[in-house]
Motif scaffolding. Structure first.
Motif, PDB file in Angstrom:
ATOM      1  N   ILE A 118       0.846  -1.195   0.000  1.00 22.13           N
ATOM      2  CA  ILE A 118       0.000   0.000   0.000  1.00 22.13           C
ATOM      3  C   ILE A 118       0.882   1.246   0.000  1.00 22.13           C
ATOM      4  N   SER A 119       0.393   2.301  -0.650  1.00 23.45           N
ATOM      5  CA  SER A 119       1.147   3.556  -0.674  1.00 23.45           C
ATOM      6  C   SER A 119       0.537   4.603   0.253  1.00 23.45           C
ATOM      7  N   SER A 120      -0.717   4.408   0.634  1.00 25.78           N
ATOM      8  CA  SER A 120      -1.325   5.299   1.630  1.00 25.78           C
ATOM      9  C   SER A 120      -2.515   4.601   2.257  1.00 25.78           C
ATOM     10  N   GLY A 121      -2.855   5.086   3.457  1.00 23.78           N
ATOM     11  CA  GLY A 121      -3.967   4.512   4.190  1.00 23.78           C
ATOM     12  C   GLY A 121      -3.480   3.798   5.440  1.00 23.78           C
ATOM     13  N   ASP A 122      -4.431   3.362   6.228  1.00 23.87           N
ATOM     14  CA  ASP A 122      -4.187   2.725   7.519  1.00 23.87           C
ATOM     15  C   ASP A 122      -3.809   1.256   7.330  1.00 23.87           C
ATOM     16  N   ALA A 123      -2.566   0.908   7.643  1.00 23.69           N
ATOM     17  CA  ALA A 123      -2.081  -0.463   7.452  1.00 23.69           C
ATOM     18  C   ALA A 123      -2.823  -1.450   8.355  1.00 23.69           C
ATOM     19  N   ILE A 153       0.951  -6.876   5.073  1.00 25.81           N
ATOM     20  CA  ILE A 153       0.828  -5.546   4.509  1.00 25.81           C
ATOM     21  C   ILE A 153       2.209  -4.904   4.490  1.00 25.81           C
ATOM     22  N   LEU A 154       2.606  -4.404   3.320  1.00 25.19           N
ATOM     23  CA  LEU A 154       3.911  -3.796   3.135  1.00 25.19           C
ATOM     24  C   LEU A 154       3.729  -2.379   2.584  1.00 25.19           C
ATOM     25  N   GLN A 155       4.699  -1.528   2.802  1.00 25.65           N
ATOM     26  CA  GLN A 155       4.652  -0.167   2.251  1.00 25.65           C
ATOM     27  C   GLN A 155       5.237  -0.169   0.844  1.00 25.65           C
ATOM     28  N   ALA A 156       4.508   0.437  -0.072  1.00 19.96           N
ATOM     29  CA  ALA A 156       4.962   0.502  -1.467  1.00 19.96           C
ATOM     30  C   ALA A 156       6.011   1.575  -1.627  1.00 19.96           C
TER      31      ALA A 156
END
Length: 156
Positions: A118-123, A153-156
């Motif tokens: 994900i690039s934004s939002g609540d993980a 869930i990983l950060q893009a």
């Protein structure tokens, strides 16, 4: 509660007649073509363990793929309506089928192991939305065995 019906029509055409039909168990191929109007054909067979062609899709592959794809589609929907931007989604799904002594069998479980970037939002919410996706998944609601989900869930 209204009920809306959807129908899915396709053909499965056996292409494994090697010239003598099903004259013996070893004399015919398990190959077939799955076709539906306006879509590319899917080359099918049975699993290699059942005298099939390992290069073609078998019904067991397609069941696991259906569960995984349905879950993913619902998950992406829930992310989009909850301001979570998914950039990439990969699922390493695995199904377990057990065979009976008489040759029958059944699936006993499917494990979904999606990695989501994900690039934004609540993980944390992104992780919780897998529960909602499972609850809504048409295929998961149609089978009689458990489907687990071990998401990352990983950060893009």
């Amino acid at each position: 509660m209204s009920t809306e019906q959807h129908r899915y029509r396709l053909t499965v055409t056996w292409t494994g007649n090697r010239g003598s039909g099903t004259s013996s168990y070893r004399d015919y191929g398990r190959d077939h073509i799955i076709a539906a109007a306006g879509k590319p054909d899917i080359p099918g067979s049975s699993d290699l363990a059942f005298r099939g062609d390992a290069a073609r899709w078998n019904p067991e592959d397609l069941l696991v793929a259906s569960v995984s794809a349905c879950h993913k589609l619902w998950y992406l929907h829930f992310c989009s309506v909850n301001a979570i931007v998914v950039e990439r989604y990969e699922d390493a799904a695995e199904g377990v089928m057990v065979m009976d002594k008489d040759g029958g069998g059944r699936f006993t479980a499917i494990a979904l192991k999606p990695k989501i970037w994900i690039s934004s939002g609540d993980a944390e919410l992104a992780l919780k939305l897998h529960h909602d996706a499972h609850e809504k998944c048409f295929i998961a609601n149609s089978v009689n065995f458990p489907i687990g989900c071990e998401a990352e869930i990983l950060q893009a």
